[in-house]
Design a protein around this motif. Structure first.
Motif, PDB file in Angstrom:
ATOM      1  N   PRO A 228       0.803  -1.237   0.000  1.00  0.00           N
ATOM      2  CA  PRO A 228       0.000   0.000   0.000  1.00  0.00           C
ATOM      3  C   PRO A 228       0.829   1.278   0.000  1.00  0.00           C
ATOM      4  CG  PRO A 228      -0.056  -1.067   2.156  1.00  0.00           C
ATOM      5  CD  PRO A 228       0.578  -2.042   1.211  1.00  0.00           C
ATOM      6  N   LEU A 229       2.102   1.216   0.382  1.00  0.00           N
ATOM      7  CA  LEU A 229       2.915   2.430   0.451  1.00  0.00           C
ATOM      8  C   LEU A 229       3.849   2.594  -0.745  1.00  0.00           C
ATOM      9  CD1 LEU A 229       3.904   2.527   4.235  1.00  0.00           C
ATOM     10  CD2 LEU A 229       2.079   3.769   3.072  1.00  0.00           C
ATOM     11  N   VAL A 230       4.443   1.525  -1.222  1.00  0.00           N
ATOM     12  CA  VAL A 230       5.445   1.652  -2.288  1.00  0.00           C
ATOM     13  C   VAL A 230       5.011   0.999  -3.591  1.00  0.00           C
ATOM     14  CG1 VAL A 230       7.327   1.796  -0.618  1.00  0.00           C
ATOM     15  CG2 VAL A 230       6.682  -0.442  -1.563  1.00  0.00           C
ATOM     16  N   GLY A 231       3.804   0.431  -3.619  1.00  0.00           N
ATOM     17  CA  GLY A 231       3.300  -0.136  -4.862  1.00  0.00           C
ATOM     18  C   GLY A 231       3.779  -1.559  -5.098  1.00  0.00           C
ATOM     19  N   PRO A 232       3.709  -2.034  -6.355  1.00  0.00           N
ATOM     20  CA  PRO A 232       4.073  -3.422  -6.655  1.00  0.00           C
ATOM     21  C   PRO A 232       5.568  -3.678  -6.497  1.00  0.00           C
ATOM     22  CG  PRO A 232       3.610  -2.217  -8.671  1.00  0.00           C
ATOM     23  CD  PRO A 232       3.224  -1.307  -7.539  1.00  0.00           C
ATOM     24  N   ILE A 233       5.884  -4.820  -5.915  1.00  0.00           N
ATOM     25  CA  ILE A 233       7.276  -5.243  -5.724  1.00  0.00           C
ATOM     26  C   ILE A 233       7.387  -6.681  -6.227  1.00  0.00           C
ATOM     27  CG2 ILE A 233       9.153  -5.604  -4.090  1.00  0.00           C
ATOM     28  CD1 ILE A 233       7.807  -3.678  -2.201  1.00  0.00           C
ATOM     29  N   THR A 234       8.123  -6.878  -7.296  1.00  0.00           N
ATOM     30  CA  THR A 234       8.316  -8.215  -7.858  1.00  0.00           C
ATOM     31  C   THR A 234       9.611  -8.802  -7.313  1.00  0.00           C
ATOM     32  OG1 THR A 234       7.126  -7.636  -9.886  1.00  0.00           O
ATOM     33  CG2 THR A 234       8.588  -9.556  -9.970  1.00  0.00           C
ATOM     34  N   VAL A 235       9.508 -10.007  -6.750  1.00  0.00           N
ATOM     35  CA  VAL A 235      10.659 -10.608  -6.072  1.00  0.00           C
ATOM     36  C   VAL A 235      10.836 -12.055  -6.504  1.00  0.00           C
ATOM     37  CG1 VAL A 235      10.557  -9.130  -4.026  1.00  0.00           C
ATOM     38  CG2 VAL A 235       9.174 -11.218  -4.115  1.00  0.00           C
ATOM     39  N   ASN A 236      12.090 -12.500  -6.434  1.00  0.00           N
ATOM     40  CA  ASN A 236      12.379 -13.924  -6.536  1.00  0.00           C
ATOM     41  C   ASN A 236      12.031 -14.569  -5.203  1.00  0.00           C
ATOM     42  OD1 ASN A 236      13.544 -13.714  -9.182  1.00  0.00           O
ATOM     43  ND2 ASN A 236      15.359 -12.840  -8.216  1.00  0.00           N
ATOM     44  N   CYS A 237      11.476 -15.753  -5.255  1.00  0.00           N
ATOM     45  CA  CYS A 237      11.046 -16.447  -4.048  1.00  0.00           C
ATOM     46  C   CYS A 237      11.814 -17.765  -3.947  1.00  0.00           C
ATOM     47  CB  CYS A 237       9.541 -16.696  -4.093  1.00  0.00           C
ATOM     48  SG  CYS A 237       8.894 -17.586  -2.672  1.00  0.00           S
ATOM     49  N   ARG A 248      10.646 -24.312   6.732  1.00  0.00           N
ATOM     50  CA  ARG A 248      11.125 -23.745   5.477  1.00  0.00           C
ATOM     51  C   ARG A 248      11.552 -22.304   5.693  1.00  0.00           C
ATOM     52  NH1 ARG A 248       6.777 -26.694   4.401  1.00  0.00           N
ATOM     53  NH2 ARG A 248       5.342 -24.937   4.409  1.00  0.00           N
ATOM     54  N   LEU A 249      12.708 -21.964   5.148  1.00  0.00           N
ATOM     55  CA  LEU A 249      13.190 -20.587   5.145  1.00  0.00           C
ATOM     56  C   LEU A 249      12.828 -19.983   3.797  1.00  0.00           C
ATOM     57  CD1 LEU A 249      14.877 -18.205   6.245  1.00  0.00           C
ATOM     58  CD2 LEU A 249      16.918 -19.363   5.357  1.00  0.00           C
ATOM     59  N   VAL A 250      11.999 -18.952   3.810  1.00  0.00           N
ATOM     60  CA  VAL A 250      11.530 -18.313   2.583  1.00  0.00           C
ATOM     61  C   VAL A 250      12.234 -16.969   2.444  1.00  0.00           C
ATOM     62  CG1 VAL A 250       9.521 -17.560   1.272  1.00  0.00           C
ATOM     63  CG2 VAL A 250       9.297 -19.439   2.921  1.00  0.00           C
ATOM     64  N   ILE A 251      12.921 -16.769   1.332  1.00  0.00           N
ATOM     65  CA  ILE A 251      13.707 -15.553   1.110  1.00  0.00           C
ATOM     66  C   ILE A 251      13.209 -14.852  -0.149  1.00  0.00           C
ATOM     67  CG2 ILE A 251      16.016 -14.594   0.773  1.00  0.00           C
ATOM     68  CD1 ILE A 251      17.162 -17.095   2.060  1.00  0.00           C
ATOM     69  N   TYR A 252      12.846 -13.572   0.002  1.00  0.00           N
ATOM     70  CA  TYR A 252      12.373 -12.756  -1.114  1.00  0.00           C
ATOM     71  C   TYR A 252      13.449 -11.736  -1.472  1.00  0.00           C
ATOM     72  CZ  TYR A 252       7.825 -14.563   0.409  1.00  0.00           C
ATOM     73  OH  TYR A 252       6.787 -15.374   0.787  1.00  0.00           O
ATOM     74  N   THR A 253      13.922 -11.770  -2.724  1.00  0.00           N
ATOM     75  CA  THR A 253      14.934 -10.826  -3.184  1.00  0.00           C
ATOM     76  C   THR A 253      14.504 -10.238  -4.518  1.00  0.00           C
ATOM     77  OG1 THR A 253      16.167 -12.629  -4.235  1.00  0.00           O
ATOM     78  CG2 THR A 253      16.845 -11.980  -2.009  1.00  0.00           C
ATOM     79  N   ALA A 254      14.870  -8.991  -4.735  1.00  0.00           N
ATOM     80  CA  ALA A 254      14.560  -8.324  -6.008  1.00  0.00           C
ATOM     81  C   ALA A 254      15.775  -8.364  -6.923  1.00  0.00           C
ATOM     82  CB  ALA A 254      14.143  -6.877  -5.750  1.00  0.00           C
ATOM     83  N   ALA A 255      15.527  -8.335  -8.220  1.00  0.00           N
ATOM     84  CA  ALA A 255      16.621  -8.331  -9.192  1.00  0.00           C
ATOM     85  C   ALA A 255      17.480  -7.084  -9.006  1.00  0.00           C
ATOM     86  CB  ALA A 255      16.060  -8.380 -10.608  1.00  0.00           C
ATOM     87  N   GLY A 257      19.343  -3.749  -9.399  1.00  0.00           N
ATOM     88  CA  GLY A 257      19.133  -2.614 -10.269  1.00  0.00           C
ATOM     89  C   GLY A 257      17.712  -2.408 -10.730  1.00  0.00           C
ATOM     90  N   SER A 258      16.792  -3.231 -10.269  1.00  0.00           N
ATOM     91  CA  SER A 258      15.402  -3.136 -10.716  1.00  0.00           C
ATOM     92  C   SER A 258      14.632  -2.127  -9.869  1.00  0.00           C
ATOM     93  CB  SER A 258      14.723  -4.500 -10.620  1.00  0.00           C
ATOM     94  OG  SER A 258      14.602  -4.883  -9.253  1.00  0.00           O
ATOM     95  N   PRO A 259      13.499  -1.634 -10.385  1.00  0.00           N
ATOM     96  CA  PRO A 259      12.645  -0.765  -9.558  1.00  0.00           C
ATOM     97  C   PRO A 259      12.186  -1.463  -8.275  1.00  0.00           C
ATOM     98  CG  PRO A 259      12.005  -0.629 -11.871  1.00  0.00           C
ATOM     99  CD  PRO A 259      13.000  -1.743 -11.767  1.00  0.00           C
ATOM    100  N   SER A 260      12.019  -2.771  -8.346  1.00  0.00           N
ATOM    101  CA  SER A 260      11.599  -3.500  -7.140  1.00  0.00           C
ATOM    102  C   SER A 260      12.695  -3.507  -6.080  1.00  0.00           C
ATOM    103  CB  SER A 260      11.211  -4.935  -7.501  1.00  0.00           C
ATOM    104  OG  SER A 260      10.017  -4.964  -8.255  1.00  0.00           O
ATOM    105  N   GLU A 261      13.950  -3.565  -6.524  1.00  0.00           N
ATOM    106  CA  GLU A 261      15.036  -3.493  -5.541  1.00  0.00           C
ATOM    107  C   GLU A 261      15.020  -2.134  -4.847  1.00  0.00           C
ATOM    108  OE1 GLU A 261      19.780  -4.489  -5.365  1.00  0.00           O
ATOM    109  OE2 GLU A 261      19.080  -3.102  -6.914  1.00  0.00           O
ATOM    110  N   GLU A 262      14.798  -1.072  -5.621  1.00  0.00           N
ATOM    111  CA  GLU A 262      14.712   0.261  -5.034  1.00  0.00           C
ATOM    112  C   GLU A 262      13.508   0.366  -4.103  1.00  0.00           C
ATOM    113  OE1 GLU A 262      15.809   3.951  -3.969  1.00  0.00           O
ATOM    114  OE2 GLU A 262      16.951   2.517  -5.205  1.00  0.00           O
ATOM    115  N   ALA A 263      12.392  -0.255  -4.479  1.00  0.00           N
ATOM    116  CA  ALA A 263      11.201  -0.238  -3.622  1.00  0.00           C
ATOM    117  C   ALA A 263      11.460  -0.979  -2.310  1.00  0.00           C
ATOM    118  CB  ALA A 263      10.017  -0.862  -4.357  1.00  0.00           C
ATOM    119  N   LEU A 264      12.152  -2.105  -2.379  1.00  0.00           N
ATOM    120  CA  LEU A 264      12.496  -2.834  -1.149  1.00  0.00           C
ATOM    121  C   LEU A 264      13.405  -1.999  -0.259  1.00  0.00           C
ATOM    122  CD1 LEU A 264      13.212  -6.626  -1.886  1.00  0.00           C
ATOM    123  CD2 LEU A 264      11.389  -5.617  -0.515  1.00  0.00           C
ATOM    124  N   ARG A 265      14.368  -1.305  -0.894  1.00  0.00           N
ATOM    125  CA  ARG A 265      15.271  -0.461  -0.108  1.00  0.00           C
ATOM    126  C   ARG A 265      14.497   0.662   0.571  1.00  0.00           C
ATOM    127  NH1 ARG A 265      18.479   0.698  -3.931  1.00  0.00           N
ATOM    128  NH2 ARG A 265      19.920  -1.017  -3.578  1.00  0.00           N
TER     129      ARG A 265
END
Length: 290
Positions: A228-237, A248-255, A257-265
């Motif tokens: 709701p604050l930063v919009g869509p974030i596409t991640v590797n799961c 299970r250890l679930v890790i979400y990472t963004a590609a 240099g991608s906009p999603s990485e910037e959104a996660l940051r």
């Protein structure tokens, strides 16, 4: 029960633990290596007198509940925990339900992944550990009761699209299959039985999937969260099995240099500010089992 071997084992495990390992101050007048007896007793939720008698080889046989408290307080490995049970004359019983105890090394790993959102999920799909970024991406799990931290319950009994994920239907199907397999592994666990009954009674979609008797599916490799604050974030799961705990250890990472990485940051900063500004006096610790 081998009282003398048990006493020596408890002393040796107590003396190897530094106070800082369990969040205690060392103090200036600490004359004993490791923890004091009263500190172990406090961590294990038992009286100092009883623990002292255990170390002196004078105590009666400890119950399974006492042994579980000692294993937790002394940070025993699985092999050491089994050895403790054998020394006490109480062979370790097979688990009746999914383990909720997360290894300290896994908790440390969660804290060392500042650029990834990571959670630990039990075999019953309960979120049992998480780091700060996972709380910012999904929700503040520390503010929820255990009942509401279950992802399969959210998937089928929550009217909303949970966390706005793009693969909600796929996740629901996969979680139902994996839950059926877990129910077969832990047929005597009352919590798991109650969860399945609740889902069967409350969700026609879950009931249909359950009646298919399927127990496997392909994991999701990429998904999109709609925050709701930063919009869509596409991640590797990526899902890593913790086989000895059936977790299970679930890790979400963004590609990179991608906009999603910037959104996660950005989200990591927003999440930290939210916890510090809106906090209610409860200090948050990433990755702590609650």
């Amino acid at each position: 029960m081998d009282r003398q071997e048990l006493a020596g084992f408890l002393r040796s495990r107590r003396e190897r633990i530094a106070p800082a390992d369990v969040g205690l101050a060392a103090g200036r007048r600490r004359r004993t290596p490791g923890l004091r007896r009263e500190e172990v007793a406090q961590l294990a939720f038992m009286s100092t007198e009883y623990y002292t008698r255990l170390e002196q080889g004078r105590a009666p046989r400890p119950s399974r509940e006492v042994l579980a408290g000692l294993a937790r307080a002394l940070r025993l490995t699985d092999a050491e925990r089994d050895h403790l049970h054998h020394l006490a004359g109480e062979p370790p019983a097979p688990p009746t339900g999914p383990s909720r105890e997360v290894r300290p090394s896994i908790l440390d790993l969660l804290a060392r992944l500042p650029q990834a959102a990571a959670t630990v999920i039990s075999a019953a799909f309960e979120v049992i550990a998480w780091n700060d970024l996972a709380a910012a991406l999904m929700e503040d799990f520390s503010a929820l009761p255990r009942h509401d931290r279950n992802l399969v319950r959210k998937a089928f009994l929550d009217d909303r699209n949970v966390y706005g994920v793009s693969d909600a239907e796929t996740f629901g199907r996969r979680s139902a299959m994996q839950l059926r397999a877990a129910a077969a592994r832990y047929p005597d666990d009352p919590e798991l039985t109650a969860l399945v009954r609740e889902l069967l009674d409350g969700s026609a979609a879950f009931r249909e999937l359950w009646e298919s008797h399927d127990v496997s599916d392909q994991p999701t490799m990429v998904k999109t969260f709609r925050h709701p604050l930063v919009g869509p974030i596409t991640v590797n799961c990526d899902v890593l099995d913790i086989a000895d705990r059936d977790q299970r250890l679930v890790i979400y990472t963004a590609a990179p240099g991608s906009p999603s990485e910037e959104a996660l940051r950005l989200l990591s900063v927003i999440g930290t500010q939210r916890m510090s500004v809106e906090g209610d006096g409860v200090e948050e610790h990433p990755g702590v089992v609650r």
